[in-house]
Enzyme design. Structure first.
Site, PDB file in Angstrom:
ATOM      1  N   ASN A   1     -10.139  -0.031   0.416  1.00 50.15           N
ATOM      2  CA  ASN A   1      -8.678   0.046   0.327  1.00 50.15           C
ATOM      3  C   ASN A   1      -8.226  -0.649  -0.959  1.00 50.15           C
ATOM      4  OD1 ASN A   1      -5.932  -0.336   0.547  1.00 50.15           O
ATOM      5  ND2 ASN A   1      -5.979  -1.073   2.663  1.00 50.15           N
TER       6      ASN A   1
ATOM      7  N   CYS B   1       0.813  -1.222   0.000  1.00 46.10           N
ATOM      8  CA  CYS B   1       0.000   0.000   0.000  1.00 46.10           C
ATOM      9  C   CYS B   1       0.850   1.276   0.000  1.00 46.10           C
ATOM     10  CB  CYS B   1      -0.960   0.002   1.184  1.00 46.10           C
ATOM     11  SG  CYS B   1      -2.032  -1.434   1.197  1.00 46.10           S
TER      12      CYS B   1
ATOM     13  N   HIS C   1      -3.034   7.292   2.394  1.00 46.16           N
ATOM     14  CA  HIS C   1      -3.512   5.970   1.976  1.00 46.16           C
ATOM     15  C   HIS C   1      -4.870   5.704   2.624  1.00 46.16           C
ATOM     16  CE1 HIS C   1      -3.892   1.808   1.207  1.00 46.16           C
ATOM     17  NE2 HIS C   1      -3.528   1.411   2.417  1.00 46.16           N
TER      18      HIS C   1
END
Ligand code: COA
Length: 321
Positions: free
Chosen positions: A278, A111, A248
């Site tokens: 996500n 990520c 993020h």
């Protein structure tokens, strides 16, 4: 030379999967998912793989930046879910968009990947080796999620985001800080699917995402503010002068906690997790593209991009638009 972001693009698969849809396959509820994570729905690919999504985001970024594929000399894709072990997603994208003058390769930093890829492109452009690059974050996490594990399957979605970066005499990527801690590798992982050979006798087994959620949460809310503070101190920038912290998108509560630690209001931290979940390496460039297209980032504005994820890895980049 500096590295300027001159265009952005993004792509999300058409298929919307709501929290209620997931409540039909695992023991969960819209209320639990919304209150614990801020996620309302996610896009799940029922067709396009990582490279197709990445190529579409790249096309949009090129159009937004007013350049053609033959102008690109570098493609760096951040992904943990390349369609193939090889070729790389970047090479696949190169073929799909016809960037015949580019060299392409992938970066694996989960990520945090987009920040790692941006940093690599920035270093190469500053060194004078390349002029114009595509930095892409793309992930198709739905294919490595265990759809029977409610503690992870509700969190993720598929998507891609891209930025065109160009050598410039103007300020662009001002500074980036990256970090990793391999001692915590087991906290968030997905084992590779093809294991063993004729000597070991191991049979290939599907690997799925496994995560110690609270460990990741604690890591993120400590490391990200620390990293942003160091980044700003090193570049002599006051947080007041930063328009947005583009974080993020893993969990609304993580972002709230980061805001609290940095003593900033959530107005400075745009979110789109409610709509996409996500999407790993794609969250930051997807959100950046959204803000750019809505005209919310103007020339001269400073933004911080910051990510965290498996590795464990983290990173933040101060960028002047
Ligand atoms: N629906 C309903 N209940 C669920 C659930 C779901 N989807 N997932 C877990 N639960 C249950 C657990 O089984 C547990 O039940 P128990 O108390 O009976 O044992 C309870 O909810 C609490 O679980 P817990 O793991 O303590 O919840 P939490 O408040 O830590 O929230 C996360 C879980 C995953 C949302 C949170 O830890 C998190 O977001 N961590 C960071 C993860 C992340 O961002 N990863 C990606 C980083 S790149």
């Amino acid at each position: 030379m500096r590295t300027k972001i001159i265009g952005t693009g993004s792509f999300a698969p058409a298929r919307v999967v709501t929290n209620d849809d997931l409540a039909e396959i695992v023991e969960t509820s819209d209320e639990w998912i919304r209150t614990r994570t801020g996620i309302g729905q996610r896009r799940i690919s029922d067709g396009p793989g990582t490279a197709v999504m990445a190529a579409e985001a790249a096309r949009q970024a090129m159009e937004n930046g007013g350049i053609g594929p033959e102008d690109i000399d570098l493609i760096i894709t951040a992904t943990s879910t390349s369609d193939y072990c090889f070729p790389s997603t970047a090479c696949e994208v190169q073929g799909m968009i016809g960037a015949v003058n580019a060299v392409g390769y992938d970066i694996s930093a989960a990520c945090s990947g987009f920040i790692f890829a941006l940093n690599a492109a920035d270093a190469l452009i500053r060194a004078g080796m390349y002029q114009r690059g595509l930095v892409i974050g793309a992930d198709n996490l739905s294919k490595i999620v265990d759809w029977a594990d409610r503690s992870t399957c509700v969190l993720f979605g598929d998507g891609a985001g891209a930025a065109v970066v160009e050598a410039s005499r103007e300020e662009g990527v001002i500074r980036t800080i990256l970090g990793s801690d391999g001692c915590k590798a087991s906290v968030l992982k997905c084992q590779s699917r093809t294991m063993g050979n004729f000597l070991t006798g191991d049979k290939p087994e599907p690997g799925y995402i496994s995560m110690e959620g609270q460990e990741v949460f604690k890591f993120a809310v400590k490391k990200v503010p620390e990293c942003i503070q160091n980044l700003l101190a090193d570049s002599g920038t006051d947080l007041k002068d930063v328009k947005y912290l583009i974080l993020h998108q893993a969990n609304y509560r993580i972002c709230e906690s980061i805001a609290k630690r940095l003593k900033v209001s959530m107005d400075k931290i745009p979110m789109n997790i409610e709509r996409y979940g996500n999407t790993s390496g794609a969250t930051i460039p997807m959100l950046l593209d959204e803000l750019n297209r809505e005209g919310k980032i103007k020339p001269g504005d400073k933004v911080v991009l910051a990510g965290f994820g498996a590795g464990l890895t983290w990173g933040a980049s101060l960028v002047q638009w």
